[in-house]
Motif scaffolding. Structure first.
Motif, mmCIF file in Angstrom:
data_model
loop_
_atom_site.group_PDB
_atom_site.id
_atom_site.type_symbol
_atom_site.label_atom_id
_atom_site.label_comp_id
_atom_site.label_asym_id
_atom_site.label_seq_id
_atom_site.Cartn_x
_atom_site.Cartn_y
_atom_site.Cartn_z
ATOM 1 N N ARG A 440 0.657 -1.268 -0.555
ATOM 2 C CA ARG A 440 -0.038 0.160 0.022
ATOM 3 C C ARG A 440 0.500 0.922 -0.282
ATOM 4 N NH1 ARG A 440 -5.246 1.051 0.127
ATOM 5 N NH2 ARG A 440 -6.210 2.056 0.728
ATOM 6 N N ILE A 441 0.718 2.000 -0.796
ATOM 7 C CA ILE A 441 1.402 3.367 -0.607
ATOM 8 C C ILE A 441 0.746 4.368 -1.213
ATOM 9 C CG2 ILE A 441 2.853 4.583 -2.882
ATOM 10 C CD1 ILE A 441 3.930 1.753 -3.788
ATOM 11 N N GLU A 442 1.432 5.211 -0.797
ATOM 12 C CA GLU A 442 0.580 6.648 -0.491
ATOM 13 C C GLU A 442 1.548 7.612 -1.031
ATOM 14 O OE1 GLU A 442 -0.822 8.076 3.822
ATOM 15 O OE2 GLU A 442 0.459 9.247 2.925
ATOM 16 N N LEU A 443 0.420 8.455 -1.726
ATOM 17 C CA LEU A 443 0.977 10.011 -3.051
ATOM 18 C C LEU A 443 0.788 11.033 -2.730
ATOM 19 C CD1 LEU A 443 2.759 10.872 -5.191
ATOM 20 C CD2 LEU A 443 1.523 10.065 -6.892
ATOM 21 N N THR A 444 1.470 11.975 -2.414
ATOM 22 C CA THR A 444 1.166 13.139 -1.738
ATOM 23 C C THR A 444 1.115 13.880 -2.156
ATOM 24 O OG1 THR A 444 0.718 12.404 0.600
ATOM 25 C CG2 THR A 444 0.721 14.348 0.329
ATOM 26 N N VAL A 445 0.812 15.194 -2.525
ATOM 27 C CA VAL A 445 1.292 16.703 -3.956
ATOM 28 C C VAL A 445 0.424 17.581 -3.241
ATOM 29 C CG1 VAL A 445 0.532 17.699 -6.293
ATOM 30 C CG2 VAL A 445 1.090 14.858 -5.611
ATOM 31 N N GLN A 446 1.042 18.688 -2.427
ATOM 32 C CA GLN A 446 1.550 19.516 -1.652
ATOM 33 C C GLN A 446 1.610 20.429 -2.163
ATOM 34 O OE1 GLN A 446 3.038 19.753 2.239
ATOM 35 N NE2 GLN A 446 2.010 20.827 2.759
ATOM 36 N N ASP A 447 0.693 21.719 -2.241
ATOM 37 C CA ASP A 447 1.067 22.868 -3.449
ATOM 38 C C ASP A 447 1.110 23.829 -2.249
ATOM 39 O OD1 ASP A 447 -1.259 24.866 -4.025
ATOM 40 O OD2 ASP A 447 -1.098 22.321 -5.291
ATOM 41 N N SER A 448 1.289 25.935 -3.521
ATOM 42 C CA SER A 448 1.310 26.384 -1.739
ATOM 43 C C SER A 448 0.214 27.693 -3.076
ATOM 44 C CB SER A 448 2.907 27.526 -1.570
ATOM 45 O OG SER A 448 3.032 28.265 -2.628
ATOM 46 N N GLY A 449 -0.533 27.440 -3.765
ATOM 47 C CA GLY A 449 -1.277 27.748 -4.347
ATOM 48 C C GLY A 449 -2.733 28.568 -3.655
ATOM 49 N N ILE A 450 -3.339 28.465 -4.568
ATOM 50 C CA ILE A 450 -5.005 30.395 -4.290
ATOM 51 C C ILE A 450 -5.697 29.312 -3.471
ATOM 52 C CG2 ILE A 450 -4.727 30.821 -6.151
ATOM 53 C CD1 ILE A 450 -6.873 29.158 -7.746
ATOM 54 N N GLY A 451 -5.866 27.672 -3.335
ATOM 55 C CA GLY A 451 -6.741 26.828 -2.236
ATOM 56 C C GLY A 451 -7.784 26.824 -2.412
ATOM 57 N N ILE A 452 -8.337 26.448 -1.801
ATOM 58 C CA ILE A 452 -10.189 26.125 -2.143
ATOM 59 C C ILE A 452 -10.566 26.159 -1.289
ATOM 60 C CG2 ILE A 452 -11.812 24.530 -3.532
ATOM 61 C CD1 ILE A 452 -8.721 22.550 -4.482
ATOM 62 N N ASN A 453 -12.641 26.957 -1.768
ATOM 63 C CA ASN A 453 -13.288 26.922 -0.337
ATOM 64 C C ASN A 453 -13.832 25.477 -0.039
ATOM 65 O OD1 ASN A 453 -12.866 29.854 0.494
ATOM 66 N ND2 ASN A 453 -14.431 30.260 -2.027
ATOM 67 N N PRO A 454 -14.141 25.232 1.392
ATOM 68 C CA PRO A 454 -14.812 24.281 1.606
ATOM 69 C C PRO A 454 -15.900 23.889 0.653
ATOM 70 C CG PRO A 454 -14.259 25.391 3.425
ATOM 71 C CD PRO A 454 -14.148 25.778 2.716
ATOM 72 N N GLU A 455 -17.421 25.100 0.730
ATOM 73 C CA GLU A 455 -17.788 24.609 -0.473
ATOM 74 C C GLU A 455 -17.646 24.314 -1.481
ATOM 75 O OE1 GLU A 455 -17.239 27.277 0.947
ATOM 76 O OE2 GLU A 455 -18.052 27.624 2.843
ATOM 77 N N GLN A 456 -16.887 25.028 -2.094
ATOM 78 C CA GLN A 456 -17.098 24.511 -3.873
ATOM 79 C C GLN A 456 -15.210 23.133 -3.428
ATOM 80 O OE1 GLN A 456 -13.656 27.699 -4.400
ATOM 81 N NE2 GLN A 456 -14.874 29.173 -4.753
ATOM 82 N N GLN A 457 -15.124 22.197 -2.257
ATOM 83 C CA GLN A 457 -14.605 21.089 -2.571
ATOM 84 C C GLN A 457 -16.118 19.974 -2.864
ATOM 85 O OE1 GLN A 457 -12.307 20.304 1.148
ATOM 86 N NE2 GLN A 457 -11.644 22.712 1.258
ATOM 87 N N ALA A 458 -17.188 20.487 -2.341
ATOM 88 C CA ALA A 458 -18.210 19.575 -3.214
ATOM 89 C C ALA A 458 -18.120 18.464 -3.932
ATOM 90 C CB ALA A 458 -19.450 19.947 -2.105
ATOM 91 N N HIS A 459 -17.870 20.171 -4.964
ATOM 92 C CA HIS A 459 -17.726 19.681 -6.721
ATOM 93 C C HIS A 459 -17.011 19.873 -6.766
ATOM 94 C CE1 HIS A 459 -21.989 21.673 -5.359
ATOM 95 N NE2 HIS A 459 -21.605 22.693 -4.732
ATOM 96 N N LEU A 460 -15.942 19.384 -6.242
ATOM 97 C CA LEU A 460 -14.694 19.231 -7.158
ATOM 98 C C LEU A 460 -14.378 18.186 -7.475
ATOM 99 C CD1 LEU A 460 -12.101 20.876 -7.672
ATOM 100 C CD2 LEU A 460 -10.956 19.555 -5.493
ATOM 101 N N PHE A 461 -15.184 16.956 -7.730
ATOM 102 C CA PHE A 461 -15.354 15.345 -8.390
ATOM 103 C C PHE A 461 -15.950 15.053 -9.164
ATOM 104 C CE2 PHE A 461 -12.226 15.821 -4.399
ATOM 105 C CZ PHE A 461 -10.379 14.535 -4.651
ATOM 106 N N SER A 462 -16.435 16.321 -9.432
ATOM 107 C CA SER A 462 -17.883 16.201 -10.230
ATOM 108 C C SER A 462 -17.058 16.399 -11.295
ATOM 109 C CB SER A 462 -18.774 17.166 -9.832
ATOM 110 O OG SER A 462 -19.374 16.736 -8.744
ATOM 111 N N ALA A 463 -17.861 15.547 -12.531
ATOM 112 C CA ALA A 463 -17.916 15.655 -14.236
ATOM 113 C C ALA A 463 -17.397 17.457 -14.830
ATOM 114 C CB ALA A 463 -18.120 14.810 -15.386
ATOM 115 N N PHE A 464 -17.033 17.933 -15.492
ATOM 116 C CA PHE A 464 -16.864 18.748 -16.306
ATOM 117 C C PHE A 464 -17.431 20.040 -15.477
ATOM 118 C CE2 PHE A 464 -18.575 15.699 -18.567
ATOM 119 C CZ PHE A 464 -17.412 15.991 -20.422
ATOM 120 N N SER A 465 -16.486 20.039 -14.006
ATOM 121 C CA SER A 465 -16.687 21.457 -13.250
ATOM 122 C C SER A 465 -15.629 21.683 -12.660
ATOM 123 C CB SER A 465 -17.918 21.081 -12.319
ATOM 124 O OG SER A 465 -16.930 19.451 -11.198
ATOM 125 N N GLN A 466 -14.762 22.926 -12.611
ATOM 126 C CA GLN A 466 -13.863 22.861 -11.565
ATOM 127 C C GLN A 466 -14.548 24.248 -10.158
ATOM 128 O OE1 GLN A 466 -11.501 24.757 -14.172
ATOM 129 N NE2 GLN A 466 -10.268 23.194 -14.792
#
Length: 904
Positions: A440-466
């Motif tokens: 079992r392998i864990e891959l982590t990608v961390q950045d210091s970018g713009i970040g995402i609101n908690p409300e917007q995170q709910a739609h992040l894994f939906s098709a054709f949405s950002q």
């Protein structure tokens, strides 16, 4: 039933008895043991203190007697102690350890020591104290005012028998055991009384439950206990009453439910029939959609590929700056559109479960590193630090799908770079605890970018949405990347998690399962590090410095990490000459990098060890830093640093001739040895020719089996290297005909196939040895030396496929990964031409050559894809052939095969 109740009664009584008795018994034993041990220790301590005190007092009183060696005085001193019953001997020794006087005669061994000591010999305790000269105080003379070390005049040794101490210890043990037995007996009586109090009511309740199980619902318990057991008796009686009432109610309801169930079954049968027809219509619609996507993908990718190709050709012509900018924009937008088409196709395949994971051996660390290298230029352009942290417990080889894992990493790293304007992107890889049959392998990608609101995170894994509507306009993209990543991880029995806050960056955490590789595949050649003792590592970024230090901690004797140029200057001044090495990480920030370049010449001047300069990308101009006679020991590589490149640099770059030393270790042939190479692939033939020439042989080359027969007859070679699959006449038939002309010439067959029938055919044709691709130059040359009788010994058993841990190092023969990549692009172009012209022969020929290349240079993903293409062409399946060709194009053009070719 009576037997069961009796057994239950015995069981519960035993448990209650155990619960009551065991803690008390354990506590009693612990206290008894503690009492015995402490009393015995106190007894022994008292004896030691008594003997040490007696010895010290005797030493203080015996100073004059030992100086003058007056035996009567020493005898008088010993009369007092020797009268005690356990004191067996009082011994006085002079400064040289010779006996002056002793009270009795016991055997002992004495080693003079300057401090009081004691030890045990032959049943006696010996206490020895040195007799010191008290000296004379001289206050008036300055030359004697300094304190002088006391002089040892001799020793006093007192021997005390341990017999009386043992008798006291035995009395302590006997008395304690008697008290222990009394305590156990009392505990047993108390436990028995308590057990009966608890078990009798429970046994009565057990009998009641047995009656209820037999259907005697009118049975009730006698309420005769108090507290919790009394509550239990009342509760069981109430439960019995309710069960009796519920039983009567259920019998009446079962009949009504049975009638309703019959009607429901009839309705479900009707609905199932309708659903079956609807599913058939949906399957037909999905098939039509897949065919449409495949057709549209082909129709879109074909002109886009032409646009990209001709734009690249146009950029190589003499254009103005404005025209060059137009070409760049065309190439950028075409590449973006091609990526969107790929995302849509992958999403469609995942939706229809058309993607099947492969299970091939690969190195997970190198797989992720290749994905990072694909994005390194983008990060360097934006001035971002791209950092790769790998834990040391990551296995070198696992079984899984490297292309899909690389696709996951590429998507996440690309997103991190896209949405980060300044700072860093950190990629981490570590192993989690798992079962023995999984990794079992864990891959982590961390950045210091713009970040995402908690409300917007709910739609992040939906098709054709950002995250929001402005993201698409600002950064571009299809909005399918994270959806594809999540579905691929689900296929790998993994998951993806997200941690993000606006303005504070984003962290994606992916877990996935791989299978452990066989032991034959997990070995890796270790580099012996005997010359580098100290390694200085400089990097301004804390995480990058930690990653480099962790990468090097097992490769050198000592690591000195530093983040400031002042610390680096101090370390360089203290470095131990040629045994030291330096890794200097150039900052990704342009302003900081310019300042570092200005100070580097002064820092590096006079450093005798090797220097590894890490740059964010090869576009960084460091020519001024590596020019001149003082900087011949500087090597330039890109960030992040590969583990294998670090090992090679430490192992083979200690001197200016490091590479030549490596090559010179390869076996050589007798100068003038004639070698015939029969190989249809140009790049493979070039590599084999350079291996033979480097070894001292005279080489003849044939591009097919017919030409091999003709050259063998003309040149009479000493040995022949025969590829198995060649045009016109294959290697098996060519070997058979050459055997008729030259019965004794050694022939080594080269093949990537693992088919027993082919092996048998080769041996029947007359080959002396079969070498499997990827070819290892050392193994091949050793086999040739043995066959040519240039070395004594017998041939070892032939190596099986994948027995070798690495293929031939291209750079040893003035070939590079770029040369191999160019050859693969040439083969890909020939395949595309053959597909456009529907030339089956050309497709099969170049698919075979591509398979040979992939096998020779240990590129498993590319080898599997080319084999699939050969099978599709052989079956005349145009759709599968196009899919395989498209897969090969992605592997080659996107550098997704280079896990094992970019080590140098």
């Amino acid at each position: 039933m009576s037997l069961l109740q009796n057994g239950f009664a015995k069981g519960i009584r035993l448990k209650v008895f155990t619960i009551t008795l065991v803690p008390l018994l354990v506590m009693t034993l612990i206290l008894a043991g503690y009492f015995i041990s402490t009393r015995i220790a106190d007894n022994e301590t008292a004896l030691i203190e008594r003997g040490a005190t007696m010895s010290r007092l005797m030493a203080a009183a015996a100073e004059f007697g030992i100086i003058s060696e007056l035996t009567p005085q020493l005898k008088a001193l010993s009369k007092g102690p020797i009268q005690e019953s356990d004191v067996k001997d009082v011994i006085f020794l002079n400064a040289t350890g010779q006996l002056i006087y002793r009270s009795t005669d016991i055997d002992f061994q004495f080693i003079p020591r300057p401090t009081p000591t004691y030890n045990r010999q032959n049943g006696y305790w010996l206490f020895a104290t040195p007799v010191m000269a008290t000296g004379i105080l001289i206050d008036d003379s300055r030359e004697y005012s300094e304190p002088q070390a006391p002089e040892i005049l001799g020793w006093v040794v007192i021997a005390i028998s341990s017999e009386s101490m043992r008798e006291r210890q035995l009395d302590i043990i006997i008395n304690t055991l008697i008290l222990l037995l009394i305590g156990i007996l009392v505990t047993f009586i108390v436990a028995a009384r308590v057990g009966h109090t608890l078990t009798d009511p429970i046994i009565d309740l057990t009998e009641l439950v047995g009656k209820l199980q037999q259907g005697q619902l009118s049975a009730r318990a006698t309420e005769q206990s108090d507290a919790e057991i009394g509550s239990l008796e009342r509760g069981i009686n109430l439960l019995a009453e309710r069960v009796q009432a519920s039983n009567q109610l259920l019998e009446s309801q079962v009949d009504k439910a049975t009638q309703r169930l019959r009607k429901t079954m009839q309705y479900l049968e009707t609905q199932n029939h309708a659903l079956h027809k609807a599913r058939e219509r949906a399957d037909q619609a999905n098939m039509a959609k897949d065919e449409f996507l495949a057709r549209m993908s082909h129709e879109l990718r074909t002109p886009l590929t032409s646009v990209l190709g001709f734009t690249g050709l146009l950029k190589q012509t003499d254009l103005s700056y404005e025209q060059q900018e137009h070409c760049r924009i065309i190439s950028q937008t075409s590449t973006m559109l091609l990526a969107i088409i790929d995302d849509i196709l992958d999403f469609a395949k995942l939706q229809s479960n058309a993607i099947h994971l492969e299970s091939i051996p690969f190195n997970p660390e190198e797989c992720i590193h290749s994905a990072i290298e694909m994005q390194a230029q983008s990060a360097a352009t934006k001035g971002l630090e791209l950092i790769y942290q790998v834990s040391n417990d990551i296995p070198p080889v696992v079984l899984g799908d490297p292309m899909r894992l690389r696709q996951v990493a590429t998507n996440l790293i690309g997103n991190a770079i896209k949405f980060t304007e300044h700072g860093h992107v950190i990629v981490s890889l570590k192993r989690l605890e798992s079962e023995e049959d999984a990794v079992r392998i864990e891959l982590t990608v961390q950045d210091s970018g713009i970040g995402i609101n908690p409300e917007q995170q709910a739609h992040l894994f939906s098709a054709f949405s950002q995250a929001d509507s402005s993201i698409t306009r600002r950064f571009g993209g299809s909005g399918l990347g994270l959806v594809i990543v999540r579905k691929l991880l689900e296929l790998m029995e993994g998951e993806i998690r997200l941690n993000s806050m606006p303005g504070q960056g984003t962290e994606f955490i992916c877990t996935l399962n791989c299978l452990p590789a066989a032991s034959a595949l997990t070995g890796s050649a270790a580099h012996s590090l005997t010359h580098t003792k100290e390694l200085i590592i400089f990097d301004r970024h804390r995480s990058s410095l930690q990653a480099l230090a962790q990468l090097a901690e097992n490769s050198v004797a000592r690591v000195y990490p530093c983040r400031t140029l002042e610390h680096l200057s101090n370390y360089i001044e203290q470095a131990a000459g040629a045994n030291s090495a330096l890794i200097f990480g150039l900052s990704a920030d342009p302003e900081t990098a310019r300042e570092q370049k200005r100070q580097i010449p002064a820092l590096f001047r006079g450093f005798k060890g090797n220097i590894l300069l890490l740059v964010p990308s090869l576009n960084n101009d460091v020519s001024e830093l590596t020019r001149g006679q003082n900087h011949h020991n500087i090597t330039v590589l890109t960030k992040p640093l590969r583990r294998v490149n670090l090992s090679k640099w430490l192992s083979h770059s200690a001197t200016k001739s490091g590479r030549s030393q490596l090559v010179s270790k390869l076996p050589t042939l007798t100068p003038g040895t004639r070698v015939l190479i029969a190989e249809d692939n140009d790049f493979n033939r070039l590599l084999l020719s350079r291996i033979m020439s480097t070894a001292g042989a005279v080489v003849s080359e044939a591009i097919n089996g017919l030409q091999a027969i003709q050259l063998a007859e003309q040149h009479q070679p000493d040995i022949i290297l025969m590829d198995v699959h060649m045009p016109r006449i294959d290697g098996i038939e060519a070997t058979r005909q050459i055997r008729g002309l030259m019965p004794n010439v050694p022939i080594i067959a080269l093949t990537a196939n693992v088919v027993s029938s082919e092996e048998q055919a080769l041996h029947e044709a007359g080959v002396n040895r079969i070498e499997y691709k990827p070819i290892n130059d050392t193994r091949l040359l050793n086999a040739m030396r043995l066959l040519l009788k240039q070395e004594q010994g017998s041939l070892p058993p032939a190596a099986r496929p994948h027995d070798e841990t690495s293929a031939t190092d291209l750079s040893n023969y003035k070939l590079s990964a770029e040369d191999l990549h160019a050859e693969l692009l040439r083969q890909l172009a020939a395949l595309q031409q053959g597909f456009s012209a529907q030339d089956i022969g050309k497709l099969r020929n170049h698919a075979h050559q591509l398979t040979g290349l992939a096998g020779l240079f240990e590129l498993p993903a590319l080898e599997l894809a080319s084999i699939d293409l050969s099978q599709a062409v052989k079956a005349a399946n145009i759709k599968d052939s196009w899919h395989c060709l498209w897969r090969l194009q992605r592997l080659i053009e996107h550098h997704q095969y280079q896990d094992n070719t970019e080590d140098d």
